[in-house]
Scaffold this motif. Structure first.
Motif, PDB file in Angstrom:
ATOM      1  N   GLN A 101      43.666  38.639  45.309  1.00 31.68           N
ATOM      2  CA  GLN A 101      42.681  39.696  45.069  1.00 31.68           C
ATOM      3  C   GLN A 101      43.295  41.090  44.879  1.00 31.68           C
ATOM      4  O   GLN A 101      42.686  42.105  45.224  1.00 31.68           O
ATOM      5  N   SER A 102      44.497  41.147  44.341  1.00 33.80           N
ATOM      6  CA  SER A 102      45.196  42.431  44.123  1.00 33.80           C
ATOM      7  C   SER A 102      45.342  43.217  45.420  1.00 33.80           C
ATOM      8  O   SER A 102      45.302  44.448  45.431  1.00 33.80           O
ATOM      9  N   ASN A 103      45.550  42.498  46.506  1.00 33.71           N
ATOM     10  CA  ASN A 103      45.595  43.090  47.849  1.00 33.71           C
ATOM     11  C   ASN A 103      46.894  42.671  48.525  1.00 33.71           C
ATOM     12  O   ASN A 103      47.111  41.488  48.800  1.00 33.71           O
ATOM     13  N   ILE A 104      47.766  43.631  48.803  1.00 32.70           N
ATOM     14  CA  ILE A 104      49.075  43.323  49.372  1.00 32.70           C
ATOM     15  C   ILE A 104      48.954  42.677  50.751  1.00 32.70           C
ATOM     16  O   ILE A 104      49.733  41.785  51.106  1.00 32.70           O
ATOM     17  N   GLN A 105      47.984  43.093  51.551  1.00 32.61           N
ATOM     18  CA  GLN A 105      47.800  42.488  52.870  1.00 32.61           C
ATOM     19  C   GLN A 105      47.461  41.004  52.759  1.00 32.61           C
ATOM     20  O   GLN A 105      47.936  40.182  53.556  1.00 32.61           O
ATOM     21  N   LEU A 106      46.665  40.643  51.762  1.00 31.76           N
ATOM     22  CA  LEU A 106      46.344  39.234  51.561  1.00 31.76           C
ATOM     23  C   LEU A 106      47.562  38.453  51.101  1.00 31.76           C
ATOM     24  O   LEU A 106      47.727  37.279  51.461  1.00 31.76           O
ATOM     25  N   TYR A 107      48.414  39.090  50.302  1.00 34.35           N
ATOM     26  CA  TYR A 107      49.657  38.419  49.909  1.00 34.35           C
ATOM     27  C   TYR A 107      50.451  38.015  51.143  1.00 34.35           C
ATOM     28  O   TYR A 107      50.925  36.877  51.268  1.00 34.35           O
TER      29      TYR A 107
END
Length: 427
Positions: A101-107
């Motif tokens: 989702q273009s979210n570094i934390q989710l990566y």
């Protein structure tokens, strides 16, 4: 079951083994959504009928989501093809995908989950360099082989990582002199404000100087910026011969529309290292995009038999798929390089597969023949320049078998196999 894994069309999961018949059925369902991913691998020893899990961490939504969709589709296509031919080592493959989702934390979160809980054999993932650097240490720590299949600024030197996308020495080094010779020596640079944009801008500056040009200004923009009015005014005042763009993501597409609306498209041309990766040719009118030059390792318009077969299969399986760029092509090739290495090693063991790849593993894919360079874990591959014309790309330059010379200047995994850094190459 985690709430993050219940949506089968996004990043959900259901545990348990599958037969080849049920796997192919689930693959067919992928035309309407992403392949389902297993929640937690069983702790029992795997049998010959259990699938080999292939990991995927790609944005399907957010600022760069449009770029990520074809990358996942390319993996789905590759897995379907390999399974139809008997799988790997007599076992089917199954995709474990998470929408980051273009979210570094989710990566970071999903990287730990895909390595520790799903225990995939390999991960293909990451689009921005920021996302790569968020997950690369995770996979190194948990000994999970990682393929980064995205064009980037170069310099990653890590034996646990294989980078299959193009680097500046393969594309920017061709794009800059072409633009200077065609349009003039005075340059204005625009770039995304993170490591890809910052380092690519330095390469643009270097190649401009090397070819007798002058850089008038370099401006950086966060990924959420959508208003470029003040920058366009600055460019008008500077009067460059050409604008070089390393803008990234769907929000930055607004620049090209605003540029045309200001009446500048016909007077100051644009050359870009990123334009087209977010389906800009489809999103913009031809009057807004015609004449823009880009440099990549692949264009959908290439007419080689391998390219035509690849794009035809993707479009047949996934009607309405966004533009098939280098991102999808390199993901497909990265996947097949892993498959061929596993077959050669007769194992999915991380180190055995790595050693097989390091022997100079090659694959004849949609971009041409790609070969792993042992020293850098990057690829020797073809590069192309193309011009936007009537919402399509017209190839204007081809450069076969380009080595990753930039990364090779700082990385030697033969001499230093324990290196795990990204080097900022001195320019």
């Amino acid at each position: 079951m985690s709430k993050n894994r219940t949506d089968l069309t996004n990043r959900g999961a259901a545990s348990g083994s599958v037969t080849r018949r049920t796997f192919l059925r689930s693959t067919a369902l992928a035309a309407g959504g992403l392949i389902a991913a297993p929640a937690i691998m069983r702790h029992a020893a795997l049998g010959s009928d259990d699938p080999i899990l292939i990991g995927s961490l790609h944005d399907q939504s957010g600022a760069v989501g449009t770029s990520g969709v074809p990358m996942v589709r390319a993996l789905e296509l590759g897995i379907e093809e390999v399974n139809a031919a008997g799988g790997v080592l007599g076992r089917p493959l199954k995709l474990v995908h998470y929408d980051t989702q273009s979210n570094i934390q989710l990566y970071t979160q999903y990287a730990q989950q895909i390595a520790l809980k799903d225990k995939v054999a390999v991960v293909h993932g990451g689009i921005t360099s920021a996302s790569r650097e968020a997950i690369r240490p995770v996979f190194g720590r948990y000994k999970t082989l990682y393929f980064y299949n995205t064009l980037y600024e170069g310099g990653v030197c890590d034996r646990n990582v294989f980078s299959t996308g193009t680097t500046p020495a393969q594309t920017v080094e061709k794009l800059v002199p072409y633009a200077l010779e065609r349009w003039g020596k005075k340059v204005y640079i625009l770039a995304a404000d993170y490591n890809y944009g910052q380092i690519t801008a330095k390469w643009m500056e270097k190649y401009t100087r090397d070819n007798g040009g002058e850089v008038l200004s370099v401006d950086f923009f966060p990924l959420d910026v959508t208003n470029f009015g003040s920058t366009i005014s600055k460019i008008q005042q500077a009067k460059p011969d050409v604008v070089f763009s390393a803008l990234v993501g769907g929000n930055h597409t607004a620049f090209y529309r605003q540029w045309a609306a200001a009446g500048l498209k016909g007077s100051i041309p644009i050359a870009s290292t990123t334009f087209g990766l977010v389906n800009e040719l489809a999103a913009l009118e031809a009057s807004e995009s015609d004449g823009i030059i880009s440099g990549y390792g692949y264009y959908e318009e290439l007419t080689t038999p391998a390219s035509t077969k690849f794009t035809g299969a993707l479009k047949e399986k996934f009607p309405g798929i966004p533009y098939i760029s280098e991102l999808a092509a390199c993901t497909y090739e990265g996947f097949h390089l892993w498959v061929e290495a596993a077959k050669k090693a007769q194992s999915i063991d991380r180190m055995k597969v790595t050693e097989a790849l390091e022997e100079g593993m090659s694959f004849d894919g949609p971009t041409g023949t790609v070969t792993i360079d042992h020293k850098t874990h990057h690829t020797v591959r073809n590069a192309f320049l193309a011009e936007a014309k009537e919402k399509l790309w017209s190839v204007v330059g081809s450069y076969p078998d380009q080595p990753p010379a930039d990364t090779a200047a700082v990385c030697d995994l033969i001499a230093n196999p324990r290196d795990t850094k990204q080097y900022v190459i001195s320019l």
